[in-house]
Structures are given as structure tokens and as C-alpha cells.
Design an enzyme around this catalytic site. Structure first.
Site, PDB file in Angstrom:
ATOM      1  N   PRO A   1       0.839  -1.204   0.000  1.00  0.00           N
ATOM      2  CA  PRO A   1       0.000   0.000   0.000  1.00  0.00           C
ATOM      3  C   PRO A   1       0.866   1.242   0.000  1.00  0.00           C
ATOM      4  O   PRO A   1       1.946   1.266   0.589  1.00  0.00           O
ATOM      5  CB  PRO A   1      -0.808  -0.122   1.295  1.00  0.00           C
ATOM      6  CG  PRO A   1       0.005  -1.013   2.171  1.00  0.00           C
ATOM      7  CD  PRO A   1       0.741  -1.939   1.263  1.00  0.00           C
ATOM      8  N   LYS A   2       0.402   2.282  -0.706  1.00  0.00           N
ATOM      9  CA  LYS A   2       1.107   3.565  -0.764  1.00  0.00           C
ATOM     10  C   LYS A   2       0.494   4.510   0.250  1.00  0.00           C
ATOM     11  O   LYS A   2      -0.651   4.921   0.131  1.00  0.00           O
ATOM     12  CB  LYS A   2       0.989   4.157  -2.166  1.00  0.00           C
ATOM     13  CG  LYS A   2       1.536   5.583  -2.296  1.00  0.00           C
ATOM     14  CD  LYS A   2       3.039   5.633  -2.108  1.00  0.00           C
ATOM     15  CE  LYS A   2       3.571   7.056  -2.317  1.00  0.00           C
ATOM     16  NZ  LYS A   2       3.194   7.962  -1.198  1.00  0.00           N
ATOM     17  N   PHE A   3       1.274   4.866   1.295  1.00  0.00           N
ATOM     18  CA  PHE A   3       0.790   5.737   2.351  1.00  0.00           C
ATOM     19  C   PHE A   3       0.864   7.199   1.930  1.00  0.00           C
ATOM     20  O   PHE A   3       1.711   7.598   1.147  1.00  0.00           O
ATOM     21  CB  PHE A   3       1.592   5.520   3.628  1.00  0.00           C
ATOM     22  CG  PHE A   3       1.237   4.260   4.370  1.00  0.00           C
ATOM     23  CD1 PHE A   3       0.448   4.296   5.503  1.00  0.00           C
ATOM     24  CD2 PHE A   3       1.660   3.024   3.906  1.00  0.00           C
ATOM     25  CE1 PHE A   3       0.105   3.141   6.174  1.00  0.00           C
ATOM     26  CE2 PHE A   3       1.322   1.855   4.564  1.00  0.00           C
ATOM     27  CZ  PHE A   3       0.541   1.914   5.708  1.00  0.00           C
TER      28      PHE A   3
END
Length: 305
Positions: free
Chosen positions: A31-33
């Protein structure tokens, strides 16, 4: 490669934006925060925190610097610093933390505690690991951070495209902006766009830190975009937004200013404003090719425009 090369400023690996998620054997997904890129250097004597731009921001994040002292000397991490507010990542809060003066940073650390979502291990025990395959670096990262726990944690990772697609559909409610795909056998390529990034939306929320043009009808806004700390100038504002921006920025006027990158113009001067205004922006084809402002809202308030 000698670990002596792993000293700030270190160019970070980057991701190319793509429309669809890469599939097939040999891919891993994270996931890209929605936060600020940060490299953590733990030397024998100290901790140094570096932003994506190369700027040293150790003093702005005393909580993370303290936590990183638990790492073994010779460790270098790459990841994203985030602040959680009411169950979701809060980019405006991260920007407040990153811009804090050394005197104010401890207070903000108590009010807006930061977390570090690490996604790569670049060095361990003084050994440069960037040439190692991602799969091996990932295993070592989990081993390094597992005993420590929050606020230093490894981002989730999966090799299942089905799990990744589930994340893609369900995690935006938590402020996760998309997915990053990496080759399991890929090295860490500083300064290169070897990874692939799929955003859940083409619009993102940026922090307004200044403007160009007159204060009553600004020509453009100066923004800090998610995941970066280098100010950029938006595309020219339409007439309606110029008037709205003038009203919204009036109580935020501040002393000073600086220069920022404007597409096609290079460095331009701008007037600074205090934190308090957010802009929903639409990306152009590349990160700094220009951000089009769609609407404005007060930090913590409702969208306008």
C-alpha cells in the site's frame, strides 16, 4: 558496495505512475501511504532523518529520532512518515510536523505523534544492501523491525494480486492513496523509477504554503504535494478560484516567502502563508508538470468551490 556510500543526502528510488497494476509471477505489492518520504540513518553515534529532497529533518521529528535509536548501528531505512487522525492518514498534519521549528517540534510530537511505515532496508550492520533483490531486503526489514514495533513498522506486503486488489478497493477510507508494485528480484535503484505506482484517484490533497500574484486574487498557489517536501507552483487559477483563494488566504498572510518550481518557468518567487488551507489538485502526466487546483478547503473543514 561500501556502506560508506550510504550517507545523506541519498537519492531515493522512485515509482512510475501506471494505469493498471502489473500482474504475473515475480511481483510484490505494498500500500502507498499518504505522507512524507523519509530515509532513516542510524550510525554508531546518532540518528539522521532525511526527506526525499535531501533536506535533513531530524529536528522536526524528535519522536521518530528517539525510536530510531533502538536500531542497530549501520542501519538505513527507506519509508514514509505519516500521522494518523481519526483512523486515517492526515497529510496536513505531516506537513505541520515537517515544517516545525526545533523549539516547537517536541510539542507537535506530543500532539501529532508520527509513525514510520518502512518499506525498504538499504543497509544493515554497515553493509549496503541496495544491490540485493527486493525479496531478500524485505525479509531482512521484517527481521529488523519485528522486535521494535510502533512507531517503526514495516508496511504490509503481498505477492497475491487478489489481496492487492482488495487493498486497493478498501484502504482509501484509511487515507491510503494506492499501491506500489516491485519486482521480487529487483535491486534498489537510487534515483530511478523502477517501481510501479497505481493511484486510487488522479486527485490528491495538497497543503497550501504560499501564492504568486496579488494577495486578493492570487495567480497560482504554492503547494506541498503528498509524499514530497519540495514546494511547487500550481497551474494558473481560474477567475472564480482566484477570488475564493484571496478570501481564504487573507487571514493566513505571513511574513517572508521563497522560491518554488513552476512548470515551464523554473524557479519563481512566492509569498508565504501560514498553514490552514488545503487544495484538492489533479496531477499532470508527471509530478512537477503542473498541479491543477480543483477546489479549496480549510484544514479540518469541508470542501469548498
Amino acid at each position: 558496495m561500501s556502506a560508506e556510500a550510504l550517507r545523506p543526502p541519498l537519492a531515493v528510488a522512485l515509482a512510475e505512475a501506471v494505469a493498471t497494476l502489473p500482474r504475473g509471477a515475480g511481483w510484490a505489492y505494498e500500500p502507498k501511504f499518504d505522507g512524507h518520504r523519509m530515509v532513516v540513518f542510524r550510525t554508531a553515534e546518532r540518528v539522521v532523518l532525511q526527506a526525499r529532497s535531501g533536506r535533513i529533518i531530524t529536528a522536526a521529528f524528535p519522536d521518530l529520532a528517539d525510536a530510531a535509536r533502538e536500531l542497530a548501528p549501520g542501519t538505513v531505512l527507506d519509508g514514509e512518515v505519516v500521522v494518523w487522525t481519526q483512523g486515517r492518514t492526515d497529510f496536513a498534519a505531516v506537513q505541520r510536523r515537517a515544517a516545525a521549528t526545533p523549539a516547537r517540534a517536541p510539542l507537535l510530537a506530543r500532539r501529532l505523534p508520527a509513525s514510520y511505515a518502512a518499506f525498504d532496508l538499504l543497509a544493515q550492520a554497515g553493509r549496503d544492501l541496495r544491490a540485493e533483490p527486493y525479496e531478500r531486503r524485505r525479509a531482512r526489514l521484517v527481521e529488523v523491525l519485528g522486535p521494535l514495533g510502533p512507531p517503526l513498522q514495516a508496511v504490509p506486503m503481498t505477492t497475491s494480486v487478489e489481496t492487492a486488489l482488495t487493498w486497493y478497493e478498501t484502504l482509501p477510507a484509511s487515507g491510503i492513496e494506492g499501491l506500489v508494485a516491485k519486482r521480487l528480484n529487483g535491486p534498489y535503484r537510487s534515483g530511478h523509477r523502477a517501481w510501479r505506482k497505481v493511484r486510487h484517484t488522479d486527485t490528491r490533497e495538497a497543503v497550501v504554503i504560499g501564492h504568486t500574484g496579488g494577495p486578493n486574487r492570487p495567480a497560482a498557489l504554492v503547494l506541498v504535494l503528498p509524499g514530497d517536501d519540495v514546494p511547487v507552483v500550481s497551474s494558473p487559477l481560474p477567475a472564480a478560484l482566484r477570488a475564493e483563494a484571496g478570501r481564504a488566504l487573507a487571514p493566513l498572510a505571513a511574513e517572508g516567502g521563497g522560491t518554488a518550481v513552476a512548470a515551464g518557468l523554473g524557479e519563481v518567487a512566492y509569498r508565504a502563508v501560514a498553514p490552514g488551507l488545503l487544495a484538492e489538485v489533479e496531477w499532470a502526466t508527471t509530478r512537477h508538470a503542473g498541479a491543477t487546483v480543483l477546489r479549496l478547503r480549510e484544514a479540518g473543514g469541508e470542501a469548498g468551490g
